[in-house]
Design a protein around this motif. Structure first.
Motif, PDB file in Angstrom:
ATOM      1  N   UNK A  27      72.338  41.087 -60.054  1.00  0.00           N
ATOM      2  CA  UNK A  27      73.450  40.908 -60.145  1.00  0.00           C
ATOM      3  C   UNK A  27      74.057  39.898 -59.002  1.00  0.00           C
ATOM      4  N   UNK A  28      73.311  40.210 -57.253  1.00  0.00           N
ATOM      5  CA  UNK A  28      73.569  39.214 -55.869  1.00  0.00           C
ATOM      6  C   UNK A  28      72.394  37.989 -56.383  1.00  0.00           C
ATOM      7  N   UNK A  29      70.631  38.046 -56.653  1.00  0.00           N
ATOM      8  CA  UNK A  29      70.100  37.133 -57.040  1.00  0.00           C
ATOM      9  C   UNK A  29      71.314  35.875 -58.145  1.00  0.00           C
ATOM     10  N   UNK A  30      71.726  36.806 -59.086  1.00  0.00           N
ATOM     11  CA  UNK A  30      72.242  35.193 -59.826  1.00  0.00           C
ATOM     12  C   UNK A  30      73.528  34.575 -59.606  1.00  0.00           C
ATOM     13  N   UNK A  31      74.444  35.561 -58.863  1.00  0.00           N
ATOM     14  CA  UNK A  31      75.085  35.345 -58.358  1.00  0.00           C
ATOM     15  C   UNK A  31      74.998  34.215 -57.267  1.00  0.00           C
ATOM     16  N   UNK A  32      74.362  34.289 -56.520  1.00  0.00           N
ATOM     17  CA  UNK A  32      73.610  33.708 -55.926  1.00  0.00           C
ATOM     18  C   UNK A  32      73.304  32.033 -56.321  1.00  0.00           C
ATOM     19  N   UNK A  33      72.519  32.395 -57.616  1.00  0.00           N
ATOM     20  CA  UNK A  33      71.888  31.078 -57.944  1.00  0.00           C
ATOM     21  C   UNK A  33      73.375  29.690 -58.434  1.00  0.00           C
ATOM     22  N   UNK A  34      74.196  30.696 -59.264  1.00  0.00           N
ATOM     23  CA  UNK A  34      75.374  30.043 -59.211  1.00  0.00           C
ATOM     24  C   UNK A  34      76.479  29.494 -58.582  1.00  0.00           C
ATOM     25  N   UNK A  35      76.289  30.259 -58.219  1.00  0.00           N
ATOM     26  CA  UNK A  35      77.021  29.774 -56.888  1.00  0.00           C
ATOM     27  C   UNK A  35      77.190  28.076 -56.495  1.00  0.00           C
ATOM     28  N   UNK A  36      75.626  27.385 -56.391  1.00  0.00           N
ATOM     29  CA  UNK A  36      75.137  26.167 -56.204  1.00  0.00           C
ATOM     30  C   UNK A  36      74.486  25.777 -57.449  1.00  0.00           C
ATOM     31  N   UNK A  37      75.387  25.899 -58.696  1.00  0.00           N
ATOM     32  CA  UNK A  37      75.764  25.173 -59.549  1.00  0.00           C
ATOM     33  C   UNK A  37      74.309  25.523 -60.746  1.00  0.00           C
ATOM     34  N   UNK A  38      72.918  26.791 -59.946  1.00  0.00           N
ATOM     35  CA  UNK A  38      72.149  26.927 -61.022  1.00  0.00           C
ATOM     36  C   UNK A  38      72.151  28.027 -62.135  1.00  0.00           C
ATOM     37  N   UNK A  39      71.608  27.561 -63.176  1.00  0.00           N
ATOM     38  CA  UNK A  39      72.527  28.413 -64.251  1.00  0.00           C
ATOM     39  C   UNK A  39      71.274  28.650 -64.957  1.00  0.00           C
ATOM     40  N   UNK A  40      71.082  29.718 -66.008  1.00  0.00           N
ATOM     41  CA  UNK A  40      70.403  30.109 -67.000  1.00  0.00           C
ATOM     42  C   UNK A  40      69.634  28.627 -67.488  1.00  0.00           C
ATOM     43  N   UNK A  41      70.089  27.376 -68.093  1.00  0.00           N
ATOM     44  CA  UNK A  41      69.575  26.745 -68.462  1.00  0.00           C
ATOM     45  C   UNK A  41      68.412  25.661 -67.826  1.00  0.00           C
ATOM     46  N   UNK A  42      69.032  26.366 -66.429  1.00  0.00           N
ATOM     47  CA  UNK A  42      68.066  25.824 -65.389  1.00  0.00           C
ATOM     48  C   UNK A  42      66.684  26.494 -64.606  1.00  0.00           C
ATOM     49  N   UNK A  43      66.637  27.503 -65.524  1.00  0.00           N
ATOM     50  CA  UNK A  43      65.349  27.983 -65.011  1.00  0.00           C
ATOM     51  C   UNK A  43      65.039  29.218 -66.339  1.00  0.00           C
ATOM     52  N   UNK A  44      63.900  29.568 -66.331  1.00  0.00           N
ATOM     53  CA  UNK A  44      63.114  30.467 -66.987  1.00  0.00           C
ATOM     54  C   UNK A  44      64.368  32.288 -66.936  1.00  0.00           C
ATOM     55  N   UNK A  45      64.240  32.515 -68.154  1.00  0.00           N
ATOM     56  CA  UNK A  45      65.043  33.697 -67.583  1.00  0.00           C
ATOM     57  C   UNK A  45      64.221  34.494 -66.818  1.00  0.00           C
ATOM     58  N   UNK A  46      65.309  34.800 -65.783  1.00  0.00           N
ATOM     59  CA  UNK A  46      65.039  35.945 -64.647  1.00  0.00           C
ATOM     60  C   UNK A  46      64.620  37.501 -64.994  1.00  0.00           C
ATOM     61  N   UNK A  47      63.399  37.453 -64.478  1.00  0.00           N
ATOM     62  CA  UNK A  47      62.578  38.777 -64.903  1.00  0.00           C
ATOM     63  C   UNK A  47      62.988  39.843 -64.245  1.00  0.00           C
ATOM     64  N   UNK A  48      63.384  40.636 -64.521  1.00  0.00           N
ATOM     65  CA  UNK A  48      62.610  42.348 -63.543  1.00  0.00           C
ATOM     66  C   UNK A  48      61.397  42.887 -63.088  1.00  0.00           C
ATOM     67  N   UNK A  49      61.435  42.667 -62.306  1.00  0.00           N
ATOM     68  CA  UNK A  49      59.716  43.189 -61.035  1.00  0.00           C
ATOM     69  C   UNK A  49      60.353  44.799 -60.727  1.00  0.00           C
ATOM     70  N   UNK A  50      60.559  45.682 -61.606  1.00  0.00           N
ATOM     71  CA  UNK A  50      59.894  47.058 -61.068  1.00  0.00           C
ATOM     72  C   UNK A  50      61.253  46.971 -60.318  1.00  0.00           C
ATOM     73  N   UNK A  51      61.467  47.120 -58.921  1.00  0.00           N
ATOM     74  CA  UNK A  51      62.354  46.779 -58.087  1.00  0.00           C
ATOM     75  C   UNK A  51      62.423  45.361 -57.145  1.00  0.00           C
ATOM     76  N   UNK A  52      62.012  44.180 -58.189  1.00  0.00           N
ATOM     77  CA  UNK A  52      62.466  43.020 -57.770  1.00  0.00           C
ATOM     78  C   UNK A  52      62.644  42.831 -58.844  1.00  0.00           C
ATOM     79  N   UNK A  53      63.162  41.482 -58.573  1.00  0.00           N
ATOM     80  CA  UNK A  53      63.047  39.979 -59.573  1.00  0.00           C
ATOM     81  C   UNK A  53      62.477  38.848 -59.531  1.00  0.00           C
ATOM     82  N   UNK A  54      61.721  38.540 -60.979  1.00  0.00           N
ATOM     83  CA  UNK A  54      61.190  36.702 -60.112  1.00  0.00           C
ATOM     84  C   UNK A  54      62.188  35.920 -60.751  1.00  0.00           C
ATOM     85  N   UNK A  55      62.364  34.799 -60.630  1.00  0.00           N
ATOM     86  CA  UNK A  55      63.077  33.780 -60.807  1.00  0.00           C
ATOM     87  C   UNK A  55      62.969  32.420 -60.795  1.00  0.00           C
ATOM     88  N   UNK A  56      62.014  31.449 -61.791  1.00  0.00           N
ATOM     89  CA  UNK A  56      61.414  30.272 -61.779  1.00  0.00           C
ATOM     90  C   UNK A  56      62.905  29.077 -62.246  1.00  0.00           C
TER      91      UNK A  56
END
Length: 307
Positions: A39-68
């Motif tokens: 939630x915190x990572x996707x909220x920070x991206x949205x705050x600056x206009x970076x949405x789902x269409x601008x990235x590959x699907x956010x990947x859960x990595x066990x205890x972390x996330x990967x944004x491309x």
């Protein structure tokens, strides 16, 4: 072994996060951490206009996330470094003050390069380098030795092409070369940085969420973004002149104060007790006690808590 044809690689900026100390928590605790980080990572991206269409699907990595992040003009590395990562820091600060027993601390990495992919997902040297930097002992030690909730390591490529040039929002002297990892027989350097959480000037693009008329109220215990500023149930303001107390609502328009369900809009020509409506620019409440700003900025339900 059968040689499979490789698809064409695609260029991506790699932004990844990992949680400190997750292995010491039980499964319920790990599930909570996973959700908070997402939630915190996707909220920070949205705050600056970076949405789902601008990235590959956010990947859960066990205890972390990967944004491309795709190579698009409104999401350059400068915006990720100067605005998105500090916003993550700000969100973590808010959460950790509100729930110190569930404090979240993160390591982050920023790298970029060609990403290979197949039907199972993404892979390749660029990701190997990013994760090796993220997991480097020097980065883990840097987080242990600071009270800050976030440390960032950037690859030498990112430092050379972006950081050292001192673009807006980036102070090159705050980065120190402190990490070295080996991947595929080659040595890769990393530069450590402790992102600040203070507000930064908004870049010319992207436009704020408020200016696009897509603000939404966020309730206590939820992550969200309102205009220039982000919230985690206790910190909420937009338009630059809002004060917030009580975990009840989010609003925009300037000159607004909320405490215990009472809302006063200095610029909207209206005062509401009980949290039954919201106004901006002289708007009027709609049916069932719901008020809406004419520009589609904010809506509050009649019960006085955000939907």
């Amino acid at each position: 072994m059968t040689d499979l044809p490789l698809r064409h690689p695609v260029y991506r900026t790699v932004l990844a996060f990992d949680v400190e100390g997750s292995t010491g928590r039980n499964n319920r605790g790990k599930a909570f951490l996973r959700e908070q980080v997402f939630q915190v990572v996707t909220a920070a991206l949205r705050a600056w206009g970076i949405g789902e269409r601008d990235c590959d699907a956010v990947v859960h990595r066990g205890d972390g996330v990967l944004v491309l992040v795709h190579p698009i003009d409104h999401a350059p590395k400068t915006v990720l470094l100067g605005w998105v990562v500090p916003t993550v820091r700000r969100l973590l600060d808010a959460h950790n003050r509100r729930r110190p027993e569930d404090a979240v601390r993160l390591r982050a990495v920023l790298h970029a390069g060609e990403i290979a992919h197949d039907r199972h997902g993404t892979f390749g040297e660029t990701l190997d380098v990013a994760f090796r930097l993220l997991d480097a002992p020097e980065v883990k030690r840097a987080l242990r030795e600071t009270a800050a909730p976030l440390v960032l390591v950037v690859s030498d490529d990112v430092h050379r092409s972006v950081v050292r040039h001192g673009y807006a929002g980036i102070t090159s002297r705050e980065f120190r070369r402190a990490v070295a990892v080996e991947v595929g027989g080659s040595c890769w350097s990393g530069w450590l940085h402790e992102p600040g959480g203070s507000p930064l000037p908004r870049p010319a693009a992207p436009e704020s969420i408020v200016s696009r008329g897509t603000d939404s109220a966020v309730g206590d215990g939820e992550w969200g973004v309102v205009g220039d500023v982000w919230l985690g149930g206790e910190v909420t303001f937009a338009g630059g002149e809002a004060a917030f107390a009580g975990g009840e609502a989010a609003f925009a328009g300037g000159g607004a104060t909320l405490a215990g369900g009472e809302v006063t809009f200095a610029g909207g020509g209206a005062t509401v007790a009980g949290g039954g409506a919201a106004f901006a620019g002289g708007g009027a409440p709609g049916a069932d006690g719901v008020g809406a700003a004419p520009g589609g900025v904010v809506t509050f339900p009649s019960v006085g808590s955000p939907s």
